[in-house]
Design a protein around this motif. Structure first.
Motif, PDB file in Angstrom:
ATOM      1  N   ASP A 153       3.466   2.816  -2.834  1.00  0.00           N
ATOM      2  CA  ASP A 153       2.775   3.932  -3.482  1.00  0.00           C
ATOM      3  C   ASP A 153       3.687   4.796  -4.350  1.00  0.00           C
ATOM      4  OD1 ASP A 153       4.213   4.914  -1.395  1.00  0.00           O
ATOM      5  OD2 ASP A 153       2.595   6.079  -0.499  1.00  0.00           O
ATOM      6  N   ALA A 163      -6.075  -1.333   0.981  1.00  0.00           N
ATOM      7  CA  ALA A 163      -6.741  -2.433   0.280  1.00  0.00           C
ATOM      8  C   ALA A 163      -8.225  -2.147   0.099  1.00  0.00           C
ATOM      9  CB  ALA A 163      -6.544  -3.743   1.042  1.00  0.00           C
ATOM     10  N   LYS A 198      -9.524   0.791  -0.220  1.00  0.00           N
ATOM     11  CA  LYS A 198      -9.606   1.781  -1.304  1.00  0.00           C
ATOM     12  C   LYS A 198      -9.404   1.102  -2.664  1.00  0.00           C
ATOM     13  CE  LYS A 198      -8.265   5.907   1.290  1.00  0.00           C
ATOM     14  NZ  LYS A 198      -9.508   6.651   0.978  1.00  0.00           N
ATOM     15  N   SER A 199      -8.502   0.111  -2.684  1.00  0.00           N
ATOM     16  CA  SER A 199      -8.263  -0.598  -3.934  1.00  0.00           C
ATOM     17  C   SER A 199      -9.506  -1.349  -4.398  1.00  0.00           C
ATOM     18  CB  SER A 199      -7.091  -1.574  -3.758  1.00  0.00           C
ATOM     19  OG  SER A 199      -6.840  -2.289  -4.939  1.00  0.00           O
ATOM     20  N   ARG A 200     -10.187  -1.985  -3.451  1.00  0.00           N
ATOM     21  CA  ARG A 200     -11.416  -2.704  -3.806  1.00  0.00           C
ATOM     22  C   ARG A 200     -12.485  -1.767  -4.341  1.00  0.00           C
ATOM     23  NH1 ARG A 200      -9.880  -5.588   0.909  1.00  0.00           N
ATOM     24  NH2 ARG A 200     -11.209  -4.286   2.228  1.00  0.00           N
ATOM     25  N   LEU A 203      -7.428   3.189  -6.346  1.00  0.00           N
ATOM     26  CA  LEU A 203      -5.977   3.176  -6.478  1.00  0.00           C
ATOM     27  C   LEU A 203      -5.591   2.761  -7.891  1.00  0.00           C
ATOM     28  CD1 LEU A 203      -4.776   1.429  -3.180  1.00  0.00           C
ATOM     29  CD2 LEU A 203      -4.848   3.870  -3.675  1.00  0.00           C
ATOM     30  N   ALA A 208      -2.054  -1.243  -6.745  1.00  0.00           N
ATOM     31  CA  ALA A 208      -2.863  -2.338  -6.214  1.00  0.00           C
ATOM     32  C   ALA A 208      -2.097  -3.653  -6.254  1.00  0.00           C
ATOM     33  CB  ALA A 208      -4.170  -2.445  -6.996  1.00  0.00           C
TER      34      ALA A 208
END
Length: 408
Positions: free
Chosen positions: A194, A277, A279-281, A285, A290
């Motif tokens: 991050d 992950a 949150k990335s989907r 992010l 990602a």
């Protein structure tokens, strides 16, 4: 607080991975006085019949960030510390409600947060803190935008790191944390998922700087925890005397002999990557983060499996922050693909106590230990998932002899 007795208990011994039925646990003040069959106490003792349920030590999460209260660390670094502390207090309360009676803060928390819990102003687990994470310029703790030159080194800024370069600066940085009461020092051995300006497969700090950091920590009788992903970064840290490796997702077999040689601890934090992950989907992010996230998530279970097979000491840690703390117990579920329940429980009790240098104080139901106790409706040695439903299965939470939840 007087005397409290838990009767008709199945006491869990994490080290042996066994339950002893028909036991009583006598608590006098903040500590356990005795454990055994048929124990009695004074007439005014408070007695709980736990009806055969499991009595076990309070859990330990050895990699937490309760003071990292927002996903946007850039913005949070500009917030008033009083506001950050208020939100951190809410996170700590949730941790205790999940059965965590001790945590190790490895970035963001400080002596003020620990003291607020100790003095009863915040409800939460006791905190072993390290203060600011040590980062080199451009390292994982350097959160300046590329166009920004000045770094605000005000200690009370909610930024989670301190930037230090060269042996004199890293020595001073460690000594500052020691002066403030740090229980350990956190250092970035590699890049992070991050962080904005580095790669996860980088190495950070020179060997001379790392040796100086460890030397200063050792002089103060504390230790160094090292953030690292690859064996290239891990091995440099271990050879310089770093005592615990955090994350280690991309570790290979070359690190195992060094863990054993230096008697170091491994603290995987797999749940945070699963949560990020998700949150990335959802598109929450930045794209560069990602990409780095995918790099580390694939190797996490393989690294855990290798460490478990080699018998190196593995400690429970989650690395959750902001609004992700509600996933704190899911680390048990993820690791259960590799580790049996007894090993998982040890990682969050006796092995964690060894890392935190609190053996005999926490992580055990034994005379003389602090009265950090959970009453669980179910047997976690048979099904670790009973620990992941605290609203339903956690019937009593005690820390320092004080009851924080009672549904008996």
């Amino acid at each position: 607080m007087g005397v409290t007795i838990l009767r008709n208990a199945s006491v869990l011994d994490p080290e042996r991975g066994e339950l002893a039925e028909g036991q009583s646990v006598v608590i006098n003040g903040s500590r356990i006085a005795d454990v055994g069959r048929g124990l009695t106490g004074p007439d005014d003792a408070v007695v709980f019949d736990v009806a055969g349920r499991t009595v076990m030590p309070g859990l330990i999460d050895a990699h937490t960030h309760p003071a990292v209260v927002d996903m946007d660390l850039f913005a949070m670094a500009e917030w008033p510390p009083s506001y950050v502390a208020a939100r951190a207090g809410r996170a700590l309360e949730g941790m205790l409600a999940r059965g965590f009676t001790t945590i190790r803060d490895v970035g963001g928390g400080d002596f003020g947060l620990a003291r607020a819990v100790e003095d009863g102003y915040f409800t939460g687990p006791r905190i072993r803190f390290g203060g600011k994470q040590l980062s080199q310029t451009g390292g994982a703790g350097d959160w300046r935008a590329p166009s920004r030159r000045v770094y605000d080194d005000n200690y009370y800024s909610p930024a989670i790191g301190v930037i230090c370069d060269g042996v004199p600066e890293v020595r001073r940085a460690v000594r500052e944390e020691v002066r403030r009461g740090a229980h350990h020092i956190k250092v970035y051995l590699s890049g992070a998922v991050d962080s904005p300006s580095d790669r996860v497969d980088s190495t950070q700090f020179s060997l001379e700087e790392l040796r100086a950091i460890v030397e200063e920590a050792t002089a103060a009788n504390i230790y160094v925890a090292g953030h690292a992903y690859t064996s290239r970064a891990i091995n440099r840290g271990l050879e310089c005397g770093v005592r615990s490796i955090e994350h280690g997702n991309l570790m290979d077999s070359s690190s195992i002999p060094l863990f054993k040689q230096y008697e170091a601890f491994y603290v995987p934090t797999i749940v945070t990557y699963h949560t990020l992950a998700a949150k990335s989907r959802d598109g929450l992010l930045p794209a560069d983060i990602a990409v780095k996230l995918q790099q580390v998530i694939d190797g996490a279970l393989g690294a855990l499996e290798m460490a478990h097979a080699a018998g190196i000491p593995i400690v429970y840690g989650t690395d959750l922050f902001a609004d992700m703390h509600d996933q704190q117990l899911q680390e048990f579920v993820i690791r259960a693909e590799v580790q049996p329940p007894a090993d998982l429980i040890r990682s969050a009790t006796t092995t964690a106590a060894q890392l935190l240098r609190l053996v005999g104080e926490v992580g055990a139901v034994a005379p003389g230990a602090l009265a950090d106790l959970l009453v669980v409706d179910g047997n976690p040695l048979e099904d670790i998932r009973v620990l992941t439903t605290p609203q339903r299965s956690l019937k009593l939470i005690m820390k320092d002899g004080q009851v924080y939840k009672n549904e008996l």
